[in-house]
Motif scaffolding. Structure first.
Motif, PDB file in Angstrom:
ATOM      1  N   UNK A 130      14.333  -9.190  36.326  1.00 39.59           N
ATOM      2  CA  UNK A 130      14.472  -7.642  35.543  1.00 39.59           C
ATOM      3  C   UNK A 130      12.966  -6.947  35.522  1.00 39.59           C
ATOM      4  N   UNK A 131      11.660  -8.182  35.370  1.00 45.63           N
ATOM      5  CA  UNK A 131      10.587  -7.354  35.349  1.00 45.63           C
ATOM      6  C   UNK A 131      10.261  -6.740  36.978  1.00 45.63           C
ATOM      7  N   UNK A 132      10.591  -7.149  38.237  1.00 47.59           N
ATOM      8  CA  UNK A 132       9.841  -7.047  38.944  1.00 47.59           C
ATOM      9  C   UNK A 132      11.066  -5.589  38.974  1.00 47.59           C
ATOM     10  N   UNK A 133      12.432  -5.506  38.913  1.00 48.27           N
ATOM     11  CA  UNK A 133      13.395  -4.549  39.021  1.00 48.27           C
ATOM     12  C   UNK A 133      12.693  -2.740  38.481  1.00 48.27           C
ATOM     13  N   UNK A 134      12.306  -3.223  37.243  1.00 51.78           N
ATOM     14  CA  UNK A 134      11.392  -2.157  36.392  1.00 51.78           C
ATOM     15  C   UNK A 134      10.049  -1.930  37.189  1.00 51.78           C
ATOM     16  N   UNK A 135       9.193  -2.534  37.344  1.00 51.64           N
ATOM     17  CA  UNK A 135       8.419  -2.277  38.486  1.00 51.64           C
ATOM     18  C   UNK A 135       8.675  -1.564  39.324  1.00 51.64           C
ATOM     19  N   UNK A 136       9.859  -2.414  39.760  1.00 53.06           N
ATOM     20  CA  UNK A 136       9.929  -1.429  41.848  1.00 53.06           C
ATOM     21  C   UNK A 136      10.577   0.279  41.481  1.00 53.06           C
ATOM     22  N   UNK A 137      10.748   1.203  40.810  1.00 56.06           N
ATOM     23  CA  UNK A 137      10.960   1.786  39.793  1.00 56.06           C
ATOM     24  C   UNK A 137      10.048   2.634  39.322  1.00 56.06           C
ATOM     25  N   UNK A 138       9.166   1.494  38.908  1.00 53.46           N
ATOM     26  CA  UNK A 138       8.156   1.933  38.275  1.00 53.46           C
ATOM     27  C   UNK A 138       6.763   2.648  39.523  1.00 53.46           C
ATOM     28  N   UNK A 139       6.434   1.683  40.672  1.00 57.37           N
ATOM     29  CA  UNK A 139       5.773   2.816  41.825  1.00 57.37           C
ATOM     30  C   UNK A 139       6.813   3.257  42.351  1.00 57.37           C
ATOM     31  N   UNK A 140       8.363   3.513  43.004  1.00 58.80           N
ATOM     32  CA  UNK A 140       8.709   4.378  43.206  1.00 58.80           C
ATOM     33  C   UNK A 140       8.474   5.788  42.203  1.00 58.80           C
ATOM     34  N   UNK A 141       8.182   5.919  41.007  1.00 61.48           N
ATOM     35  CA  UNK A 141       8.353   7.303  40.561  1.00 61.48           C
ATOM     36  C   UNK A 141       6.521   7.027  41.020  1.00 61.48           C
ATOM     37  N   UNK A 142       5.810   6.321  40.700  1.00 61.78           N
ATOM     38  CA  UNK A 142       4.456   6.806  41.014  1.00 61.78           C
ATOM     39  C   UNK A 142       3.957   7.184  41.784  1.00 61.78           C
ATOM     40  N   UNK A 143       4.419   6.882  42.586  1.00 62.53           N
ATOM     41  CA  UNK A 143       3.967   7.478  43.856  1.00 62.53           C
ATOM     42  C   UNK A 143       4.707   8.901  44.327  1.00 62.53           C
ATOM     43  N   UNK A 144       5.254   8.505  43.837  1.00 66.39           N
ATOM     44  CA  UNK A 144       6.128  10.754  44.166  1.00 66.39           C
ATOM     45  C   UNK A 144       5.510  11.748  42.961  1.00 66.39           C
ATOM     46  N   UNK A 145       4.026  11.367  42.199  1.00 72.16           N
ATOM     47  CA  UNK A 145       3.584  12.224  41.590  1.00 72.16           C
ATOM     48  C   UNK A 145       2.467  12.774  43.020  1.00 72.16           C
ATOM     49  N   UNK A 146       2.237  13.900  42.898  1.00 68.50           N
ATOM     50  CA  UNK A 146       1.684  14.609  43.736  1.00 68.50           C
ATOM     51  C   UNK A 146       0.191  14.432  43.495  1.00 68.50           C
TER      52      UNK A 146
END
Length: 312
Positions: A212-228
């Protein structure tokens, strides 16, 4: 022919008895680490409880984590200090069971609590508009309460299971605490099935929250990389970097200890790994969270100012 089973009424914690010339140094070292661990984690508990700016879900879970770390290290280190100081390494069977119960309780609770903290970071970064709804006070209480309840069930289940097995000698535990794998080595019957049950239970308890932690951080990293902006990405990542470091330290050692087969148990190296996550990791948590967290440092500064002499 009758068998003599379940006659062991006390155990001997071998611990660091082989390092006879270093007993004084080890006592001073572990005493210092213990006092710093309790002081550091207690400071976080006090700051989060007293400072209104820290009354958020993130710091609610951090307060629970610091409380866990105080209990975690207090289950093991005071008894270890007693053994180093007096040379008396005996522990009654009931005392051994009690230590195992609380050690498993705090460890299992931390597994679940770290997953709840990862969900908090996921909600804050990936769902910022829904964050107050997703992490309401009731939700936080339910997540923390569930983590503690899970830890209590794991501790009670494993301890009852282990101490229902026959112990008929020897009674020397090759460890500095009544750790479940080390105690299992003293059972006077084939424990292959018991070992498999422990591994499966540990895999469920450790790997599910870790997934669950890995899944959460996968989504977190994907969101962070979309920050301009680079500054925005750095700010978002800094809010979860401390938690990520703690996760790697805790789960790495837990997986090494509890998801290895019995044939891989090493009385020489496994206690050293246990020493890392039972003694070293609790002192690192307040350092990691305070040095990288501007909110905690600001709260500490405000608290010190409040405690300073009043102006005339």
């Amino acid at each position: 022919m009758p068998t003599n089973t379940s006659v062991v009424t006390e155990f001997i914690l071998v611990g660091f008895s082989r390092l006879a010339d270093l007993q004084g140094f080890l006592f001073s070292f572990f005493l210092t680490v213990y006092l710093l661990t309790v002081a550091g984690n207690l400071l976080i508990v006090v700051l989060v409880s007293a400072d209104a700016a820290l009354r958020t879900p993130m710091y609610f879970f951090l307060r629970n984590l610091s409380t866990l770390e105080i209990g975690y290290t207090s289950v093991t280190v005071p008894l270890l200090l007693h053994h180093l100081l007096t040379g008396q390494r005996r522990i009654p069977r009931s005392g051994c069971a009690l230590q195992m119960f609380f050690f498993l309780l705090f460890g299992a609770t931390e597994c679940c609590l770290l997953a709840a903290m990862a969900y908090d970071r996921y909600a804050a970064i990936c769902q910022p508009l829904r964050y107050p709804l997703l992490l309401s006070q009731r939700t936080c209480l339910c997540l923390a309460g569930s983590a503690w309840a899970c830890g209590a069930l794991v501790g009670l289940g494993h301890t009852s299971f282990i101490f229902s097995l026959p112990f008929c000698g020897p009674n020397a535990i090759p460890h500095f605490l009544c750790e479940i794998q080390a105690v299992l080595q003293l059972v006077c019957r084939n424990t292959s099935l018991n070992e498999l049950q422990i591994i499966l239970a540990a895999a469920l308890l450790i790997l599910c929250p870790f997934g669950l932690i890995l899944g959460s951080y996968g989504r977190i990293l994907a969101t962070i990389f979309r920050i301009p902006s680079a500054a925005g990405r750095l700010k978002a990542f800094s809010t979860c970097s401390s938690h990520l470091v703690v996760v790697c330290l805790f789960y790495g050692t837990a997986i090494f200890i509890y998801i290895l087969p019995k044939a891989s148990y090493d009385p020489a190296s496994d206690p050293l790994v246990s020493l890392f996550y039972a003694v070293v990791t609790p002192i690192l948590n307040p350092i990691i969270y305070s040095l990288q967290n501007a909110d905690v440092k600001a709260a500490l500064k405000r608290t010190i100012q409040k405690m300073g002499p009043a102006k005339i």
